[in-house]
Design a protein around this motif. Structure first.
Motif, PDB file in Angstrom:
ATOM      1  N   ILE A 116     -29.794 -48.786 -31.589  1.00 14.43           N
ATOM      2  CA  ILE A 116     -31.255 -48.829 -31.647  1.00 14.43           C
ATOM      3  C   ILE A 116     -31.829 -49.273 -30.300  1.00 14.43           C
ATOM      4  N   GLN A 117     -31.248 -50.324 -29.725  1.00 14.72           N
ATOM      5  CA  GLN A 117     -31.714 -50.799 -28.427  1.00 14.72           C
ATOM      6  C   GLN A 117     -31.512 -49.745 -27.346  1.00 14.72           C
ATOM      7  N   ASP A 125     -31.566 -46.478 -27.717  1.00 19.78           N
ATOM      8  CA  ASP A 125     -32.593 -45.437 -27.879  1.00 19.78           C
ATOM      9  C   ASP A 125     -33.926 -45.907 -27.306  1.00 19.78           C
ATOM     10  N   GLN A 126     -34.272 -47.176 -27.523  1.00 27.93           N
ATOM     11  CA  GLN A 126     -35.533 -47.695 -27.003  1.00 27.93           C
ATOM     12  C   GLN A 126     -35.524 -47.736 -25.474  1.00 27.93           C
ATOM     13  N   LEU A 127     -34.432 -48.203 -24.898  1.00 23.48           N
ATOM     14  CA  LEU A 127     -34.352 -48.291 -23.442  1.00 23.48           C
ATOM     15  C   LEU A 127     -34.334 -46.908 -22.798  1.00 23.48           C
ATOM     16  N   GLN A 128     -33.671 -45.973 -23.426  1.00 23.04           N
ATOM     17  CA  GLN A 128     -33.672 -44.603 -22.899  1.00 23.04           C
ATOM     18  C   GLN A 128     -35.069 -44.000 -22.928  1.00 23.04           C
ATOM     19  N   ALA A 129     -35.786 -44.257 -24.004  1.00 17.69           N
ATOM     20  CA  ALA A 129     -37.145 -43.726 -24.098  1.00 17.69           C
ATOM     21  C   ALA A 129     -38.044 -44.352 -23.033  1.00 17.69           C
ATOM     22  N   GLU A 130     -37.906 -45.657 -22.828  1.00 16.77           N
ATOM     23  CA  GLU A 130     -38.708 -46.316 -21.806  1.00 16.77           C
ATOM     24  C   GLU A 130     -38.366 -45.808 -20.418  1.00 16.77           C
ATOM     25  N   TYR A 131     -37.072 -45.630 -20.162  1.00 18.55           N
ATOM     26  CA  TYR A 131     -36.648 -45.108 -18.865  1.00 18.55           C
ATOM     27  C   TYR A 131     -37.225 -43.714 -18.618  1.00 18.55           C
ATOM     28  N   LYS A 132     -37.155 -42.862 -19.629  1.00 16.93           N
ATOM     29  CA  LYS A 132     -37.664 -41.494 -19.478  1.00 16.93           C
ATOM     30  C   LYS A 132     -39.177 -41.498 -19.249  1.00 16.93           C
ATOM     31  N   ARG A 133     -39.883 -42.404 -19.945  1.00 20.98           N
ATOM     32  CA  ARG A 133     -41.339 -42.469 -19.784  1.00 20.98           C
ATOM     33  C   ARG A 133     -41.719 -42.862 -18.355  1.00 20.98           C
ATOM     34  N   HIS A 134     -41.058 -43.905 -17.827  1.00 19.65           N
ATOM     35  CA  HIS A 134     -41.362 -44.335 -16.461  1.00 19.65           C
ATOM     36  C   HIS A 134     -40.995 -43.263 -15.444  1.00 19.65           C
ATOM     37  N   LYS A 135     -39.934 -42.544 -15.695  1.00 21.10           N
ATOM     38  CA  LYS A 135     -39.524 -41.503 -14.758  1.00 21.10           C
ATOM     39  C   LYS A 135     -40.524 -40.353 -14.759  1.00 21.10           C
ATOM     40  N   ASP A 136     -40.997 -40.011 -15.958  1.00 16.06           N
ATOM     41  CA  ASP A 136     -41.992 -38.938 -16.034  1.00 16.06           C
ATOM     42  C   ASP A 136     -43.299 -39.344 -15.377  1.00 16.06           C
ATOM     43  N   GLU A 137     -43.646 -40.628 -15.454  1.00 21.64           N
ATOM     44  CA  GLU A 137     -44.887 -41.106 -14.824  1.00 21.64           C
ATOM     45  C   GLU A 137     -44.759 -41.180 -13.305  1.00 21.64           C
ATOM     46  N   GLY A 138     -43.519 -41.196 -12.798  1.00 20.45           N
ATOM     47  CA  GLY A 138     -43.308 -41.184 -11.353  1.00 20.45           C
ATOM     48  C   GLY A 138     -43.512 -42.525 -10.674  1.00 20.45           C
ATOM     49  N   VAL A 139     -43.454 -43.618 -11.443  1.00 20.49           N
ATOM     50  CA  VAL A 139     -43.595 -44.947 -10.867  1.00 20.49           C
ATOM     51  C   VAL A 139     -42.197 -45.428 -10.461  1.00 20.49           C
ATOM     52  N   LYS A 140     -41.971 -45.445  -9.186  1.00 24.90           N
ATOM     53  CA  LYS A 140     -40.610 -45.706  -8.701  1.00 24.90           C
ATOM     54  C   LYS A 140     -40.112 -47.094  -9.068  1.00 24.90           C
ATOM     55  N   GLU A 141     -40.939 -48.105  -8.872  1.00 24.94           N
ATOM     56  CA  GLU A 141     -40.517 -49.481  -9.137  1.00 24.94           C
ATOM     57  C   GLU A 141     -40.249 -49.690 -10.622  1.00 24.94           C
ATOM     58  N   SER A 142     -41.105 -49.170 -11.491  1.00 30.13           N
ATOM     59  CA  SER A 142     -40.904 -49.316 -12.937  1.00 30.13           C
ATOM     60  C   SER A 142     -39.652 -48.579 -13.392  1.00 30.13           C
ATOM     61  N   THR A 143     -39.390 -47.427 -12.780  1.00 28.42           N
ATOM     62  CA  THR A 143     -38.178 -46.684 -13.124  1.00 28.42           C
ATOM     63  C   THR A 143     -36.937 -47.467 -12.733  1.00 28.42           C
ATOM     64  N   ARG A 144     -36.987 -48.102 -11.572  1.00 29.31           N
ATOM     65  CA  ARG A 144     -35.832 -48.881 -11.126  1.00 29.31           C
ATOM     66  C   ARG A 144     -35.582 -50.067 -12.065  1.00 29.31           C
ATOM     67  N   ARG A 145     -36.654 -50.695 -12.517  1.00 26.87           N
ATOM     68  CA  ARG A 145     -36.498 -51.819 -13.445  1.00 26.87           C
ATOM     69  C   ARG A 145     -35.957 -51.354 -14.786  1.00 26.87           C
ATOM     70  N   ALA A 146     -36.370 -50.189 -15.222  1.00 25.43           N
ATOM     71  CA  ALA A 146     -35.832 -49.638 -16.472  1.00 25.43           C
ATOM     72  C   ALA A 146     -34.339 -49.367 -16.329  1.00 25.43           C
ATOM     73  N   MET A 147     -33.931 -48.914 -15.143  1.00 24.44           N
ATOM     74  CA  MET A 147     -32.508 -48.714 -14.895  1.00 24.44           C
ATOM     75  C   MET A 147     -31.765 -50.051 -14.950  1.00 24.44           C
ATOM     76  N   GLU A 148     -32.354 -51.109 -14.413  1.00 23.34           N
ATOM     77  CA  GLU A 148     -31.715 -52.423 -14.474  1.00 23.34           C
ATOM     78  C   GLU A 148     -31.553 -52.882 -15.912  1.00 23.34           C
ATOM     79  N   ASP A 149     -32.541 -52.613 -16.744  1.00 23.89           N
ATOM     80  CA  ASP A 149     -32.438 -52.982 -18.155  1.00 23.89           C
ATOM     81  C   ASP A 149     -31.297 -52.238 -18.837  1.00 23.89           C
ATOM     82  N   LEU A 150     -31.108 -50.995 -18.469  1.00 28.90           N
ATOM     83  CA  LEU A 150     -29.979 -50.248 -19.021  1.00 28.90           C
ATOM     84  C   LEU A 150     -28.652 -50.815 -18.533  1.00 28.90           C
ATOM     85  N   PHE A 151     -28.632 -51.255 -17.265  1.00 30.67           N
ATOM     86  CA  PHE A 151     -27.429 -51.917 -16.751  1.00 30.67           C
ATOM     87  C   PHE A 151     -27.105 -53.140 -17.611  1.00 30.67           C
TER      88      PHE A 151
END
Length: 533
Positions: free
Chosen positions: A155-156, A158-184
């Motif tokens: 479940i976690q 799926d949530q992190l993947q969705a958040e990562y995809k959302r930030h990537k689609d929005e094109g916010v580089k810093e937010s995308t990098r932080r989402a990647m750290e959360d996945l790490f």
């Protein structure tokens, strides 16, 4: 259960926004290479985890329970699994400790089940051989924990993947990098350095550390010049156990911690590539107080690596100078009295004691995954240096005496001497009947005779000078050396003639006809020798 998710590079999201600082953003870019395929494993289960290292240690040389006090997270996992694979007497205990650690501190159900299977196999072997190899309480497979943890983890994810995809689609580089750290963090990976070390991906580790080190040094220089906090995102190499603890650190402290971790990773790389002479250089650059606790290598590990590599590659005099000039090594070895004793014994030429200590710690070092492959080579180099140093003052020595001093036997001593001769380190002959070693002077006979003749000529000249001096003193004739008159000649315009000034003798003033002058080169040298006497 294994879940796989592929991620694109979060640094390829277009033009960055203006919310991030230049220094920390440059470092973040250096630490974000192309992302891997994530699995629900702290470390891959394939054969590449431990390469093809053929090692069996039959001595229970470490306390597996104490590992949890010195290492944490993936560092504990890597060392525990290495011991379980290569040390049969500790295998069952290592699996028990790993199972308890995974259940208490992780959500890694894949390794949890795999280690239970390995433990059951080991216990079945134990029952067949009727031997006891378990010293700890056996755990019970918790099927309920496996099911609940697996469901929550998915479940976690799926949530992190969705958040990562959302930030990537929005094109916010810093937010995308932080989402990647959360996945790490979700996959129990703290940063790319730990991923590379855990997976034995040394090529990627070398690329990451070299790039990160340059960026960190630039950020450190900029921080020193600015003398004020810069940027808000320097947690690229710092474990994020508690965000509050990280927030309480200044940007400068975060950079120093990251630098220490980067240099420690480079030490592991240098051991891997057998660049022993560079290990001490890297360790001495590390600020011990900034080194993260319970990481893959601790301060004690770094002290041991530095000591062994320095003893294997440096002259004894240089080692003593380095230790006395830089107290860092002794500080790193504060909790390792055996290795401090090894250093003292080597410095004081007690080579037999050195060999005893090396023999006692060998099994322990073989169970260290980062220096295990280098132990025998380093010990061989140290033994060779000890033997060469022991032979240096002698031209002839009894083999029996040497065996007693080095605490070894005759066959091993002869083998070591043959290796030194074949490598060209020494020239000697072994008289096995008489049990004597005769060292051969590397200097040829002609050069020796030439030096003897030159020494004799100098001795004769000085003897003649002494006789002349004595005779002149009896005649009340005093000589003035060139050294005594040099300043006077400079003041007088630089007279170039050396003269002997005679005092009035018992017959009155001596005429100028008796003044001697020496204008030739031989006369000049003679007067200098005479005056020095």
């Amino acid at each position: 259960m294994s879940n796989v998710a592929e991620f694109d590079d979060p640094m390829d999201t277009g033009t960055p926004t203006g919310e991030s600082s230049s220094a920390t953003r440059e470092i973040a870019g250096a630490m974000d290479p192309a992302p891997p395929v994530f699995e629900h494993d702290a470390v891959p289960l394939d054969a590449n985890f431990d390469e093809t290292y053929d090692l069996t240690v039959k001595e229970a040389a470490v306390d597996v329970e104490s590992l949890a006090c010195c290492y944490d997270g993936n560092a504990f996992f890597v060392r525990g699994r290495f011991i379980a694979k290569h040390c049969p007497p500790l295998r069952a205990d290592a699996y028990i400790v790993l199972i308890n650690h995974l259940k208490a501190h992780t959500t890694d159900i894949t390794h949890y089940m795999a280690f239970f299977n390995e433990l059951e196999t080991e216990l079945s072997k134990d029952n067949k051989s009727k031997t006891k190899c378990v010293n700890l309480q056996l755990p019970i497979r918790d099927a309920k924990w496996i099911e609940e943890t697996g469901s929550t983890w998915q479940i976690q994810l799926d949530q992190l993947q969705a958040e990562y995809k959302r930030h990537k689609d929005e094109g916010v580089k810093e937010s995308t990098r932080r989402a990647m750290e959360d996945l790490f963090q979700h996959f129990m990976w703290l940063n790319w350095i730990e991923v590379s070390i855990s997976a034995n991906d040394w090529a990627k580790l070398e690329n990451i550390t070299s790039t990160a080190y340059r960026s960190l040094k630039d950020a450190d220089d900029a921080e020193k010049n600015a003398q004020q906090p810069r940027g808000e995102n320097s947690t690229y190499l710092v474990e994020r156990d508690a965000n509050a603890a990280v927030a309480s650190l200044t940007n400068r402290q975060l950079i120093e911690t990251a630098l220490a971790k980067c240099l420690a990773a480079q030490v592991i790389l240098k051991l891997k590539h057998k660049k022993y002479h560079q290990v001490a250089e890297s360790v001495l650059q590390i600020k011990v107080e900034s080194l993260q606790q319970k990481w893959f290598v601790t301060s004690s590990d770094l002290g041991i690596y530095t000591l062994l590599c320095s003893m294997a590659t440096m002259a004894r005099k240089c080692l003593k100078t380095m230790v006395s000039a830089t107290p860092t090594i002794r500080k790193l070895l504060e909790s390792e009295p055996l290795f401090i004793e090894l250093l003292n014994a080597y410095s004081s030429s007690r080579f037999g004691k050195c060999f005893e200590i090396m023999k006692s710690v060998r099994s322990r070092l073989l169970l260290d995954p980062f220096i295990s492959r280098n132990v025998d080579e380093l010990f061989s180099k140290i033994r060779q240096r000890c033997v060469i140093q022991y032979l240096r003052p002698y031209s002839t020595i009894k083999m029996e005496t040497m065996c007693e001093a080095l605490v070894t036997n005759m066959p091993d001593l002869q083998s070591a001497l043959l290796e030194l001769v074949e490598a060209g380190h020494v020239q000697l002959r072994i008289d096995q009947n008489a049990g004597i070693i005769r060292l051969i002077d590397e200097r040829d006979e002609e050069s020796t005779l030439r030096r003897v003749n030159e020494t004799c000529d100098r001795s004769i000249l000085r003897a003649k000078s002494l006789l002349w001096k004595t005779a002149m003193a009896r005649a009340n004739i005093h000589s003035i050396s060139d050294k005594e008159t040099r300043q006077k000649r400079k003041k007088d315009g630089g007279a170039h003639r050396n003269t002997l000034d005679f005092d009035d003798g018992p017959l009155g003033p001596i005429s100028d006809d008796f003044n001697m002058s020496f204008e030739s080169a031989s006369g000049q040298n003679y007067i200098e020798d005479l005056g020095d006497i």
